[in-house]
Design an enzyme around this catalytic site. Structure first.
Site, PDB file in Angstrom:
ATOM      1  N   GLY A 175       0.780  -1.235   0.000  1.00  0.00           N
ATOM      2  CA  GLY A 175       0.000   0.000   0.000  1.00  0.00           C
ATOM      3  C   GLY A 175       0.811   1.285   0.000  1.00  0.00           C
ATOM      4  CD  GLU A 187       1.514   0.996   6.857  1.00  0.00           C
ATOM      5  OE1 GLU A 187       1.227   1.184   5.671  1.00  0.00           O
ATOM      6  OE2 GLU A 187       1.180  -0.039   7.464  1.00  0.00           O
ATOM      7  NE  ARG A 234      -2.244  -3.122  -3.886  1.00  0.00           N
ATOM      8  CZ  ARG A 234      -2.279  -3.382  -2.578  1.00  0.00           C
ATOM      9  NH1 ARG A 234      -2.252  -2.403  -1.708  1.00  0.00           N
ATOM     10  NH2 ARG A 234      -2.343  -4.623  -2.145  1.00  0.00           N
ATOM     11  CG  ASP A 280      -8.242   0.026  10.697  1.00  0.00           C
ATOM     12  OD1 ASP A 280      -9.071   0.862  11.042  1.00  0.00           O
ATOM     13  OD2 ASP A 280      -8.547  -1.151  10.429  1.00  0.00           O
ATOM     14  CB  VAL A 309     -10.534   4.590   2.509  1.00  0.00           C
ATOM     15  CG1 VAL A 309     -11.553   5.408   3.265  1.00  0.00           C
ATOM     16  CG2 VAL A 309      -9.309   4.328   3.377  1.00  0.00           C
TER      17      VAL A 309
HETATM   18  P1  5GP Z   1      -3.927  -1.807  11.436  1.00  0.00           P
HETATM   19  O1  5GP Z   1      -2.928  -2.819  11.869  1.00  0.00           O
HETATM   20  O2  5GP Z   1      -3.547  -0.385  11.808  1.00  0.00           O
HETATM   21  O3  5GP Z   1      -5.311  -2.149  11.907  1.00  0.00           O
HETATM   22  O4  5GP Z   1      -4.098  -1.882   9.875  1.00  0.00           O
HETATM   23  C1  5GP Z   1      -3.052  -1.775   9.052  1.00  0.00           C
HETATM   24  C2  5GP Z   1      -3.354  -2.292   7.673  1.00  0.00           C
HETATM   25  O5  5GP Z   1      -4.716  -2.677   7.444  1.00  0.00           O
HETATM   26  C3  5GP Z   1      -3.102  -1.191   6.685  1.00  0.00           C
HETATM   27  O6  5GP Z   1      -1.730  -1.068   6.388  1.00  0.00           O
HETATM   28  C4  5GP Z   1      -3.932  -1.639   5.520  1.00  0.00           C
HETATM   29  O7  5GP Z   1      -3.220  -2.569   4.763  1.00  0.00           O
HETATM   30  C5  5GP Z   1      -5.122  -2.314   6.165  1.00  0.00           C
HETATM   31  N1  5GP Z   1      -6.258  -1.377   6.253  1.00  0.00           N
HETATM   32  C6  5GP Z   1      -6.778  -0.826   7.365  1.00  0.00           C
HETATM   33  N2  5GP Z   1      -7.804  -0.025   7.078  1.00  0.00           N
HETATM   34  C7  5GP Z   1      -7.941  -0.054   5.734  1.00  0.00           C
HETATM   35  C8  5GP Z   1      -8.828   0.601   4.817  1.00  0.00           C
HETATM   36  O8  5GP Z   1      -9.727   1.380   5.142  1.00  0.00           O
HETATM   37  N3  5GP Z   1      -8.649   0.313   3.497  1.00  0.00           N
HETATM   38  C9  5GP Z   1      -7.678  -0.528   3.052  1.00  0.00           C
HETATM   39  N4  5GP Z   1      -7.584  -0.720   1.747  1.00  0.00           N
HETATM   40  N5  5GP Z   1      -6.817  -1.155   3.891  1.00  0.00           N
HETATM   41  C10 5GP Z   1      -6.953  -0.913   5.214  1.00  0.00           C
END
Ligand code: 5GP
Length: 188
Positions: free
Chosen positions: A48, A103, A169, A107, A157
């Site tokens: 990403g 990054e 992407r 999330d 998103v």
């Molecule tokens: P976290 O560990 O902070 O929950 O999430 C990290 C990863 O989850 C991000 O790097 C991404 O790959 C994926 N992710 C979290 N939220 C989203 C979103 O709204 N859209 C997309 N496409 N990926 C997300």
């Protein structure tokens, strides 16, 4: 600019490509000031962060290097499990380096929190985080993002590096898809 052929799948553009570019220019200027005299190493998280890395590095007016890591969180679909596996490690030794993690989105914060811990164990001179997008309402662990682009509500998103089922992407804007798009893909 010609409208993307993916736009019919989009319910709403949350952040336009113009807003993204303007914000990345500001962040690049701040990084240029903060790291003056240094040669920072930007670490992107595949896949990403590829898009933000490409734009951000061209807005940093310093000699800088880039490297990439590929990590995968166990778990499926659109939620993070917090258990992270390194699929591809760095090429560079980061000992004594000024490291900036780049990054796409924070999330729950679990992925970055794991990554930060594992990189700190390698004794960089400094370690900071830049993330284009954050969803504060979803946070499960405290994470200090020094360079932040935008906050978005609790919606899945896509665009500007972010995918759904591998696609979208290359959309230049950050968007929310129409509900009927989910589940219509190849699965997985
Ligand atoms: P976290 O560990 O902070 O929950 O999430 C990290 C990863 O989850 C991000 O790097 C991404 O790959 C994926 N992710 C979290 N939220 C989203 C979103 O709204 N859209 C997309 N496409 N990926 C997300």
């Amino acid at each position: 600019m010609k409208m993307s052929s993916m736009m019919p799948d989009v319910r709403e553009v949350l952040i336009s490509s113009e807003e993204i570019q303007a914000r990345i220019r500001q962040i690049g200027e701040r990084i240029t000031e903060d790291y003056r005299g240094e040669r920072p190493l930007l670490i992107g998280v595949l896949r990403g962060a590829v898009v933000v890395m490409g734009d951000l590095m061209r807005n940093i007016d310093l000699p800088c290097e880039i490297d990439f890591m590929d990590i995968s969180s166990y778990g499926s679909g659109t939620s993070s499990s917090g258990v992270v596996r390194i699929l591809k490690d760095l090429e560079e030794d980061i000992t004594g380096r000024h490291v900036l993690i780049v990054e796409d989105i924070v999330d729950t914060g679990l992925t970055l929190s794991y990554l930060r811990r594992s990189l700190l164990a390698r004794n960089p001179a400094s370690l900071e985080i830049c993330a284009l997008v954050t969803k504060p309402s979803r946070r499960r662990v405290e994470i200090d993002v020094k360079y932040l682009g935008f906050e978005v509500p609790d919606e899945f998103v896509v665009g500007y590096g972010l995918d759904y089922d591998g696609a979208y992407r290359n959309l230049p804007d950050i968007c929310v898809l129409k509900p009927e798009v989910f589940g219509a893909g190849s699965g997985g």
